[in-house]
Design an enzyme around this catalytic site. Structure first.
Site, PDB file in Angstrom:
ATOM      1  N   HIS A 121      13.972 -10.902 -15.657  1.00  0.00           N
ATOM      2  CA  HIS A 121      14.674 -11.537 -16.779  1.00  0.00           C
ATOM      3  C   HIS A 121      13.978 -11.300 -18.122  1.00  0.00           C
ATOM      4  O   HIS A 121      14.531 -11.654 -19.169  1.00  0.00           O
ATOM      5  CB  HIS A 121      14.807 -13.039 -16.552  1.00  0.00           C
ATOM      6  N   ASP A 157      18.627  -9.473  -6.541  1.00  0.00           N
ATOM      7  CA  ASP A 157      18.443 -10.896  -6.818  1.00  0.00           C
ATOM      8  C   ASP A 157      19.796 -11.531  -7.102  1.00  0.00           C
ATOM      9  O   ASP A 157      20.695 -10.879  -7.651  1.00  0.00           O
ATOM     10  CB  ASP A 157      17.516 -11.041  -8.025  1.00  0.00           C
ATOM     11  N   ASP A 241      16.706 -15.149  -3.473  1.00  0.00           N
ATOM     12  CA  ASP A 241      17.428 -16.387  -3.760  1.00  0.00           C
ATOM     13  C   ASP A 241      18.919 -16.273  -3.469  1.00  0.00           C
ATOM     14  O   ASP A 241      19.686 -17.188  -3.742  1.00  0.00           O
ATOM     15  CB  ASP A 241      17.201 -16.832  -5.206  1.00  0.00           C
TER      16      ASP A 241
END
Length: 301
Positions: A121, A157, A241
């Site tokens: 990110h 992700d 995740d």
């Protein structure tokens, strides 16, 4: 032999009452020690100038002095700065060069990097979303310096790798392929229509999916990996995740589905070097089992 990177210094990034905690990496390392014969790749502390291959120099200097200046978060409360965070994040990101060196020397052809803090990110000008510096972006630049001219980055992700996209959005030498949950952080990036800009048009491929995606639908996304891009190396933002035991998403990916996806990526990579870099995954038991599955495929796939 599979290359493996980990350093107990990664535990020193103190996030306090947060879901991105040191135990994530520690638990993975305990599993690796117990189950796998891997080649440890040493870490290193690179010059902070190396970070400027993917980050604004002003941002790097800001992070270096942030804690002493009384700053405790980046952008918002989700990205913590503690006393050791800059040093740990610098070591984490610049250590990726040693894996590239191992690839280049023919010592390994596959690797798993148990890194912390995560990186995907972190944009050119700022960190965010638990990420301080962009580990995989810097690794891509190290790869290119070592002669791996064309880099394919795959990000599975559950959250869009907005930072990686931002850094390479106008760059035709790095192809960014991302699968991610549409209605999840960072919310306003990762649409299919985002395909790059200027010389980079056509070298970003986003595959956003709906809430509650299952194995079959998820695996189908990897049928459109870019066969036309003649890559020299594959780097994977491995965020776990997306698993059905996680609380930070709605996706319903099983361990079997994860194993099949990793195998599809390995089959697509062929005999080119490939490295998986840890990103998300916050249910410790699920995370450890997911990394175990990934390593099993790296060893046996």
């Amino acid at each position: 032999m599979i290359g493996y990177m980990y350093d107990t210094d990664f535990l020193l990034h103190d996030t306090g009452a947060h879901i991105e905690i040191a135990r994530r990496c520690e638990a993975i390392d305990e599993m690796v020690e117990e189950k796998y014969s891997v080649l440890p790749i040493e870490t290193r502390v690179g010059d902070k100038k190396e970070l400027c291959m993917v980050h604004d120099v002003g941002y790097v200097h800001w992070v270096e002095g942030a804690y002493d200046d009384g700053i405790r978060t980046i952008v918002s409360s989700d990205t913590v700065i503690s006393a050791e965070s800059y040093d740990v994040a610098l070591k984490c990101a610049t250590s990726t060069q040693n894996v590239i060196t191992a690839f280049n020397n023919g010592v390994i052809s596959r690797a798993f990097l148990n890194l912390r803090p995560p990186g995907h990110h972190a944009e050119y000008i700022t960190g965010q979303g638990f990420c301080i510096f962009n580990n995989i972006a810097l690794m891509a630049r190290y790869a290119q310096e070592a002669g791996f001219s064309k880099v394919l980055i795959i990000d599975f992700d559950v959250h869009h790798g907005n930072g990686t996209q931002d850094i390479f959005y106008d760059d035709p030498s790095v192809y960014f392929f991302s699968t991610h949950e549409k209605n999840n952080y960072p919310y306003f990036t990762g649409a299919k229509e985002e395909i790059g800009k200027e010389d980079g048009v056509g070298f970003t491929q986003n595959m956003p999916y709906h809430d509650g995606i299952d194995d079959e639908e998820f695996l189908a996304l990897f049928d459109v990996l870019p066969k036309h891009f003649d890559f020299d190396i594959v780097l994977v933002s491995a965020g776990y995740d997306l698993m059905n035991d996680e609380q930070i998403s709605t996706s319903q990916i099983s361990y079997s589905g994860l194993s099949q996806m990793v195998q599809k990526v390995l089959d697509f990579t062929g005999d080119k070097p490939i490295a998986f870099l840890l990103e998300g995954g916050y249910n410790i038991e699920s995370l450890v089992q997911s990394v175990d599955i990934t390593l099993d495929r790296l060893v046996n796939g």
